[in-house]
Design a protein around this motif. Structure first.
Motif, PDB file in Angstrom:
ATOM      1  N   TYR A 232       7.941  47.342  47.356  1.00 43.69           N
ATOM      2  CA  TYR A 232       8.733  47.385  46.122  1.00 43.69           C
ATOM      3  C   TYR A 232       8.408  48.673  45.371  1.00 43.69           C
ATOM      4  N   GLN A 233       9.441  49.243  44.737  1.00 46.75           N
ATOM      5  CA  GLN A 233       9.234  50.440  43.926  1.00 46.75           C
ATOM      6  C   GLN A 233      10.228  50.446  42.766  1.00 46.75           C
ATOM      7  N   GLN A 234       9.732  50.749  41.571  1.00 45.77           N
ATOM      8  CA  GLN A 234      10.555  50.803  40.357  1.00 45.77           C
ATOM      9  C   GLN A 234      10.150  52.028  39.553  1.00 45.77           C
ATOM     10  N   GLN A 235      11.105  52.870  39.205  1.00 45.30           N
ATOM     11  CA  GLN A 235      10.821  54.051  38.392  1.00 45.30           C
ATOM     12  C   GLN A 235      10.560  53.650  36.942  1.00 45.30           C
ATOM     13  N   ARG A 236       9.609  54.315  36.315  1.00 46.05           N
ATOM     14  CA  ARG A 236       9.358  54.101  34.892  1.00 46.05           C
ATOM     15  C   ARG A 236      10.529  54.619  34.069  1.00 46.05           C
ATOM     16  N   ASP A 237      10.946  53.826  33.072  1.00 46.25           N
ATOM     17  CA  ASP A 237      12.001  54.232  32.152  1.00 46.25           C
ATOM     18  C   ASP A 237      11.525  53.902  30.741  1.00 46.25           C
ATOM     19  N   GLN A 238      10.973  54.901  30.067  1.00 41.35           N
ATOM     20  CA  GLN A 238      10.404  54.674  28.745  1.00 41.35           C
ATOM     21  C   GLN A 238      11.459  54.206  27.752  1.00 41.35           C
TER      22      GLN A 238
END
Length: 198
Positions: A35-41
């Protein structure tokens, strides 16, 4: 992806440790990335990478959406199964120890660094309230610098400690900064909502 029954506390990483170090550790374990999820501040989304074994033990590398602080947790079917891998991870990645964070916090004079240390203490706090975490986050909640008070509020949300509620309620009523009062009000509401769900 197998849902875990047990999860370790968060091990907060030093700034020189990042996803590549976690990936190397997962390679040593022989666990593939699942699993991979990009950080979105802006959206409040943590960045996350998860590697998992066939037996359901997993290594989670997370970058906090708010502060960009990296940490790892390990999860699996039970504590006995996960602990040997957690010990190897701690040895390989050398995360902050709470005592180390306490010393840094107590000697820090820069507001920016004191705020960052407050956040790290909040993330590293154990599930059961720890006196050292309680005292230092409380110090930040009452600091004269609003940036540090805000960091204290975020740290409260990381810990989930109800012991902070009286202080947060007072901030929601009395803080001199409207944006601090707003944030404090949202935390009070979140704790109330969590209580309703139990």
């Amino acid at each position: 992806m197998v849902e875990p029954e047990y999860r370790t506390r968060r091990y907060v990483l030093h700034p020189d440790k990042h996803w590549g170090h976690a990936a190397s550790l997962a390679d040593e374990f022989g666990w593939p990335l699942v699993y991979q999820q990009q950080r979105d501040q802006a959206r409040g989304t943590d960045g996350q990478m998860i590697w998992q074994s066939e037996t359901g033990i997993s290594l989670h590398y997370v970058v906090d959406a708010t502060a960009g602080i990296g940490y790892i947790t390990l999860a699996g079917p039970d504590e006995d199964t996960v602990t040997p891998f957690a010990e190897r991870a701690v040895t390989a990645l050398s995360p902050w120890r709470l005592e180390e964070l306490y010393r840094q916090f107590d000697g820090e004079t820069s507001p920016v660094e004191r705020g960052r240390l407050t956040l790290r203490i909040g993330l590293a706090a154990p599930a059961e309230p720890a006196e050292g975490c309680l005292r230092r986050i409380e110090d930040s909640l009452t600091d004269e610098d609003p940036r540090i008070r805000l960091a204290g509020l975020w740290a409260v949300t990381y810990t989930g400690y109800e012991e902070f509620l009286d202080s947060v309620r007072r901030m929601a009523r009395e803080d001199t900064e409207p944006w601090i009062r707003t944030r404090a009000e949202s935390i009070v509401a979140a704790f109330a909502g969590a209580g309703d769900e139990e």
